[in-house]
Design an enzyme around this catalytic site. Structure first.
Site, mmCIF file in Angstrom:
data_model
loop_
_atom_site.group_PDB
_atom_site.id
_atom_site.type_symbol
_atom_site.label_atom_id
_atom_site.label_comp_id
_atom_site.label_asym_id
_atom_site.label_seq_id
_atom_site.Cartn_x
_atom_site.Cartn_y
_atom_site.Cartn_z
ATOM 1 N N SER A 110 0.929 -1.176 0.282
ATOM 2 C CA SER A 110 -0.134 0.248 0.205
ATOM 3 C C SER A 110 0.568 1.300 0.030
ATOM 4 O O SER A 110 0.330 2.142 0.296
ATOM 5 C CB SER A 110 -0.753 -0.012 1.280
ATOM 6 O OG SER A 110 -1.914 -0.592 1.427
ATOM 7 N N LYS A 124 0.498 3.532 -3.263
ATOM 8 C CA LYS A 124 -0.768 4.867 -3.120
ATOM 9 C C LYS A 124 -0.206 6.742 -3.064
ATOM 10 O O LYS A 124 -0.667 6.671 -3.907
ATOM 11 C CB LYS A 124 -1.953 4.392 -1.723
ATOM 12 C CG LYS A 124 -2.410 3.020 -1.715
ATOM 13 C CD LYS A 124 -3.327 3.222 -0.389
ATOM 14 C CE LYS A 124 -4.457 1.887 -0.427
ATOM 15 N NZ LYS A 124 -3.852 0.391 -1.255
ATOM 16 N N TYR A 151 -11.142 3.295 4.574
ATOM 17 C CA TYR A 151 -9.796 3.255 3.784
ATOM 18 C C TYR A 151 -10.239 2.252 3.131
ATOM 19 O O TYR A 151 -10.580 1.281 3.254
ATOM 20 C CB TYR A 151 -8.469 1.935 4.628
ATOM 21 C CG TYR A 151 -7.146 1.962 4.345
ATOM 22 C CD1 TYR A 151 -6.374 2.846 4.441
ATOM 23 C CD2 TYR A 151 -6.591 0.571 3.647
ATOM 24 C CE1 TYR A 151 -5.223 2.610 3.522
ATOM 25 C CE2 TYR A 151 -6.060 0.752 2.856
ATOM 26 C CZ TYR A 151 -4.558 1.435 3.002
ATOM 27 O OH TYR A 151 -4.239 1.417 2.434
ATOM 28 N N ASN A 190 -9.121 0.298 -0.987
ATOM 29 C CA ASN A 190 -8.576 0.200 -1.915
ATOM 30 C C ASN A 190 -8.550 0.480 -3.515
ATOM 31 O O ASN A 190 -7.283 0.541 -3.892
ATOM 32 C CB ASN A 190 -7.892 -1.657 -1.857
ATOM 33 C CG ASN A 190 -6.906 -1.514 -0.722
ATOM 34 O OD1 ASN A 190 -5.435 -1.348 -0.306
ATOM 35 N ND2 ASN A 190 -7.334 -2.302 0.573
ATOM 36 N N HIS A 209 2.926 5.954 5.241
ATOM 37 C CA HIS A 209 1.626 4.920 5.597
ATOM 38 C C HIS A 209 3.246 3.216 5.405
ATOM 39 O O HIS A 209 4.293 3.439 5.297
ATOM 40 C CB HIS A 209 1.846 5.732 3.794
ATOM 41 C CG HIS A 209 0.175 4.882 3.333
ATOM 42 N ND1 HIS A 209 0.214 3.255 3.245
ATOM 43 C CD2 HIS A 209 -0.483 5.281 2.995
ATOM 44 C CE1 HIS A 209 -1.246 3.154 3.305
ATOM 45 N NE2 HIS A 209 -1.942 4.699 3.011
#
Length: 521
Positions: A62, A65, A153, A155, A288
């Site tokens: 992740s 992102k 959150y 994805n 992150h």
């Protein structure tokens, strides 16, 4: 670097393999544009005896992102240009669609597609590619909340962005990353590693523990802008040095990524452009993490200190905790604050949140209480007998109810105590229930030897039957210990509803996918 800083970092770095044992790992610390720590240990592939080196490719998950949002900002000065494209990719949505910025800031109101995939019966190690992802996303009919009003959150927010960028430019996302990010930054080995089954240089992620032994994790997901980045420690060092080198350029990429973000009502938001914004040790931090079965990573940047930390494990230890410990050492502050608390005894119990239909359990824990509501338990500090909190949540008893404030999500929930008395007619729960929202996906409830079991089914297959845990009268949880993504979406709350004819409805949800109504088939 001063002798004291050098000694602190050496001690903290040398402790990582002991605190977080596993096949291998990597850590870097960058200060004022200079590399203070560049260290790896163990094996990228224990079976082939490939050492973990600064050039070993790692699945960053992740952390991707922020790079997806970097491509977005590099190509489109105003991402709102893509709002119509988002609407086109949600063909069955029967309410106004979120915009591109809602996606980038995790304010879309969409349910997470990895969580929803489990409701469609996805086997945890089954294949999940572009076709399956598109089918789950295309089936979206409703939102969890109005875009821009709250945080959750999700994805596929970033998968949608990368797919739209491909369509708009006529170029694949791997090429877009290369030209917008990797080449300008100097990330020489970074790639889009969309297929999670293997890394091209043989690096492997591992499940297990020292006690049980470590084994290669099996993943069969195809990722793009949500989590597809493959990068080495040296690549991540190049990213952190690029951030420092462009710190004074107001139009610099990272400065644009970290510009303040708000909700629709003007309240400050803790997440924007693929980055969490928080405070650690009294400093503002952007950061992150990334995770998949077998992989854990975390990066953070403290602009006021011109300081960055990167931690990468090819096993499932908490990289975010390790990064916090390295940051504390770099700043010369204690990692754990002193805590003087009272047990919040008036808060304990099992509750239902009215707005979402999710269960919340508040239980005793050393120094305070434990709240089981999100994917993982949250440790609360007791301020008084009727109040407990963390920086992300405040719990306060008000009469017969509990008020749960979650500033980062820009919302307040009311928790109502459940009826925890015995005497429930569990035979009435048995049956097959279908969800119109999810193309007739099913949850099957069965009694096997007097024990209640449940399992999800849908176009992706038949999920495992799991023993349900009773929380209260007509409130059960279906555990999800493993899922397609790095970890389960959290226990699924099953809230059964009765009328004069019996149980005909069950509301199913977790934090990532809430308030889904299933009716008896």
């Amino acid at each position: 670097m001063s002798d004291s800083l050098s000694a602190r970092l050496e001690a903290a770095v040398s402790a990582l393999p002991v605190r977080y044992p596993g096949p291998g790992g990597a850590v870097a610390v960058v200060k004022d544009g200079e590399v203070l720590v560049r260290h790896t240990w163990g094996y990228a592939n224990a079976e082939r005896r490939l050492p973990f080196t600064p050039s070993s490719l790692f699945r960053m998950c992740s952390i991707t992102k922020q790079f997806t949002c970097g491509v977005l900002l590099d190509l489109f000065q105003d991402p709102a240009e893509l709002d119509g494209d988002v609407d086109d990719r949600l063909p069955q949505l029967d309410e106004p669609a979120p915009g591109a910025l809602h996606l980038a800031h995790n304010q879309s109101g969409l349910r997470d597609y990895w969580a929803v995939a489990m409701l469609h019966g996805a086997p945890v190690e089954g294949f999940f590619g572009d076709r399956e992802g598109r089918r789950v996303i295309d089936g979206t009919r409703t939102l969890q909340f109005q875009p821009g009003t709250s945080y959750s959150y999700v994805n596929q927010n970033f998968r949608l962005l990368s797919d739209i960028l491909e369509d708009r430019t006529g170029r694949n996302f791997a090429e877009l990353l290369q030209t917008s990010i990797f080449n300008p930054v100097g990330m020489e080995r970074a790639i889009l590693a969309a297929e999670t089954r293997a890394m091209p240089d043989g690096t492997v992620g591992y499940e297990g523990t020292v006690e049980s032994g470590f084994r290669p994790a099996v993943n069969n997901i195809w990722w793009t802008g949500d989590a597809g980045l493959g990068a080495s420690l040296d690549d991540m060092i190049a990213w952190e040095r690029f951030i420092d080198a462009t710190r004074d350029d107001p139009d610099g990429l990272y400065n644009r990524l970290t510009t303040p973000v708000t909700f629709r009502d003007g309240e400050a938001a803790p997440y924007g452009f693929g980055l969490q914004r928080t405070s650690l040790f009294g400093r503002d931090v952007t950061m992150h993490g990334g995770a998949l079965r077998g992989w854990r990573s975390h990066r953070l940047h403290v602009a006021s200190e011109r300081l960055s930390v990167v931690v990468m494990f090819n096993h499932m230890s908490p990289a975010q905790v390790a990064a916090g410990q390295i940051l504390a050492a770099a700043l010369g502050v204690p990692y754990e604050p002193d805590r003087t608390t009272q047990p919040p005894h008036e808060l304990y119990g099992t509750f239902i949140e009215r707005e979402t239909g999710l269960s919340a359990r508040i239980e005793p824990a050393p120094g305070g209480a434990k709240l089981r509501y999100l994917m993982v338990p949250e440790m609360l500090e007791g301020v008084s007998a009727s109040r407990a909190e963390t920086p992300s949540v405040q719990i306060v008893r008000q009469g017969d109810e509990i008020r749960m404030e979650r500033p980062g999500e820009n919302r307040v929930g009311i928790l109502t105590a459940c009826d925890e008395t015995a005497g429930e007619d569990i035979e009435a729960l048995e049956g097959v229930y279908r969800c119109e929202e999810l193309d007739e996906a099913e949850v099957t409830i069965e009694l096997a030897g007097g024990v209640v079991y449940g399992g999800f089914s849908g176009f992706l297959g038949n999920g495992r039957m799991e023993p349900l845990q009773r929380l209260a009268r007509d409130v059960w949880v279906l555990p999800c210990p493993r899922a397609l993504d790095h970890t389960a979406p959290g226990d699924w709350t099953l809230l059964f509803e009765r009328d004069s004819s019996g149980v005909n409805t069950v509301k199913v949800g977790c934090w990532l996918a809430r308030d889904l109504v299933y009716r008896r088939a």
